[in-house]
Motif scaffolding. Structure first.
Motif, PDB file in Angstrom:
ATOM      1  N   LEU A 125       0.969  -1.679   0.012  1.00  0.00           N
ATOM      2  CA  LEU A 125       0.265   0.385   0.330  1.00  0.00           C
ATOM      3  C   LEU A 125       0.780   1.224   0.379  1.00  0.00           C
ATOM      4  O   LEU A 125       2.155   0.826   0.191  1.00  0.00           O
ATOM      5  N   ASP A 126      -0.088   2.308  -0.704  1.00  0.00           N
ATOM      6  CA  ASP A 126       0.976   3.784  -0.685  1.00  0.00           C
ATOM      7  C   ASP A 126       0.374   4.169   0.576  1.00  0.00           C
ATOM      8  O   ASP A 126      -0.338   3.576   1.459  1.00  0.00           O
ATOM      9  N   ILE A 127       1.372   5.243   1.160  1.00  0.00           N
ATOM     10  CA  ILE A 127       1.109   5.974   3.007  1.00  0.00           C
ATOM     11  C   ILE A 127      -0.511   6.477   2.401  1.00  0.00           C
ATOM     12  O   ILE A 127      -1.183   6.161   3.784  1.00  0.00           O
ATOM     13  N   ALA A 128      -0.705   7.017   1.724  1.00  0.00           N
ATOM     14  CA  ALA A 128      -2.696   7.371   1.835  1.00  0.00           C
ATOM     15  C   ALA A 128      -3.774   6.348   2.057  1.00  0.00           C
ATOM     16  O   ALA A 128      -4.171   6.168   2.888  1.00  0.00           O
ATOM     17  N   GLU A 129      -3.475   5.625   1.280  1.00  0.00           N
ATOM     18  CA  GLU A 129      -3.910   3.873   1.535  1.00  0.00           C
ATOM     19  C   GLU A 129      -3.861   3.163   2.896  1.00  0.00           C
ATOM     20  O   GLU A 129      -5.251   2.683   3.861  1.00  0.00           O
ATOM     21  N   LEU A 130      -3.353   3.228   3.249  1.00  0.00           N
ATOM     22  CA  LEU A 130      -2.597   2.633   4.232  1.00  0.00           C
ATOM     23  C   LEU A 130      -3.290   3.895   5.924  1.00  0.00           C
ATOM     24  O   LEU A 130      -3.419   3.398   6.814  1.00  0.00           O
ATOM     25  N   GLU A 131      -3.129   4.894   5.286  1.00  0.00           N
ATOM     26  CA  GLU A 131      -3.848   5.724   6.473  1.00  0.00           C
ATOM     27  C   GLU A 131      -5.581   5.564   6.469  1.00  0.00           C
ATOM     28  O   GLU A 131      -6.272   5.639   8.050  1.00  0.00           O
ATOM     29  N   ASP A 132      -5.365   5.710   5.701  1.00  0.00           N
ATOM     30  CA  ASP A 132      -7.444   4.966   4.766  1.00  0.00           C
ATOM     31  C   ASP A 132      -7.431   4.240   6.065  1.00  0.00           C
ATOM     32  O   ASP A 132      -9.253   4.082   6.116  1.00  0.00           O
ATOM     33  N   MET A 133      -7.331   3.383   5.704  1.00  0.00           N
ATOM     34  CA  MET A 133      -7.365   1.476   6.656  1.00  0.00           C
ATOM     35  C   MET A 133      -7.328   2.392   7.301  1.00  0.00           C
ATOM     36  O   MET A 133      -8.522   1.635   8.772  1.00  0.00           O
ATOM     37  N   HIS A 134      -6.793   2.988   8.726  1.00  0.00           N
ATOM     38  CA  HIS A 134      -6.549   3.128  10.011  1.00  0.00           C
ATOM     39  C   HIS A 134      -7.674   3.315  10.205  1.00  0.00           C
ATOM     40  O   HIS A 134      -7.913   3.667  11.493  1.00  0.00           O
TER      41      HIS A 134
END
Length: 296
Positions: free
Chosen positions: A168-177
């Protein structure tokens, strides 16, 4: 003013006493399910989400028994999410909070039903919370439902499962969390605010929401750090589990030290968000520090 440790201890004791009072008695049928519900909800834990309910209520002038129903509700939702998260079809964990996971202590079918029953009881508690007027109870049900549904915690869990083995990129990881962990943390603060004697202003709510967003993400970043650095004797679960499952994490994506720096940045943003509240926000400020400094 009580220290953060004292405040956390008091909040934990208050939440656990309230949970003991509302969870079904194992003497009632179906006794095994009720026993398992109590096992899942009363296993020793930080009770962070009830604490946020209590602190948000206090921030706006409410410290009484009106806060106990939403505090129990968010903890039951959290407990249900952990029970289901640990199942073989999900993360397949054997240890939670230093004790066997619910499906290990009982069985898989019972664990599934525990999650179902805890979620139902959480909404019942809010619906029947007689110390809060009906209009605000409806808003509380809406907030909690939004936080745990497909656009909240359950959606975040689905995103987490879909991300296994992917980069994942950082934006995707943040959105998930933001969905998986942050939504219930934010809802805990909102539920506490909804118990206030007077309606909370839009500006005050926005400041509290900003705080909740920042500590919710910081909590997950620190969890990712502890999965790498933590001692299972302190964390209460197996270390390195995320790496073994090939799950995306902040240390895996940006490195351990950058993850720690990001958590500190989120802490600073959370503290800044509380500036409109003056000294009344001091406990929540201290909590932001605790979240990124904890070892479990």
């Amino acid at each position: 003013m009580a220290t953060l440790t004292e405040a956390l201890d008091n909040g934990q004791q208050r939440a656990e006493a309230a949970l003991h009072a509302v969870l079904p008695d194992p003497a009632l049928t179906p006794s095994r399910l009720h026993e398992a519900m109590r096992y899942a909800a009363l296993t020793p834990g930080k009770r962070l989400r009830p604490f946020l309910v209590y602190q948000a209520g206090a921030l706006f002038g409410e410290t009484g028994a009106a806060l106990d129903a939403p505090a129990c509700a968010v903890e039951m939702i959290h407990a249900y999410s952990l029970v289901h998260d640990d199942l073989p079809a999900m993360d397949d964990d054997d240890l939670r909070r230093g004790q066997p996971t619910c499906h290990r202590a009982f069985d898989e079918a019972t664990a599934i039903l525990v999650g179902d029953a805890l979620q139902a009881l959480a909404f019942r508690l809010i619906a029947e919370a007689g110390l809060v007027d009906a209009g605000r109870r409806i808003r509380m049900v809406e907030e909690l439902a939004r936080a745990v549904g497909s656009r909240g915690m359950a959606g975040g869990q689905a995103m987490d499962l879909a991300a296994v083995g992917r980069q994942l990129d950082i934006a995707e990881l943040e959105d998930m969390h933001i969905h998986k962990t942050g939504a219930l943390i934010l809802a805990s603060l909102r539920l506490g605010a909804l118990c206030a004697p007077q309606a909370v202003s839009a500006d005050a709510q926005a400041a509290l929401d900003r705080y909740g967003h920042c500590i919710g993400l910081a909590f997950q970043v620190q969890d990712d750090v502890l999965d790498v650095t933590g001692d299972s004797r302190h964390t209460g679960k197996a270390s390195g589990a995320d790496a073994r499952r090939d799950k995306p994490t902040y240390p895996g994506l940006i490195g351990l030290e950058e993850s720690r720096r990001f958590a500190a940045e989120l802490r600073d943003q959370a503290v800044d968000a509380l500036s409109p509240f003056g000294a009344a926000g001091d406990t929540l400020r201290s909590l932001a520090d605790y979240i990124i400094q904890r070892d479990h």
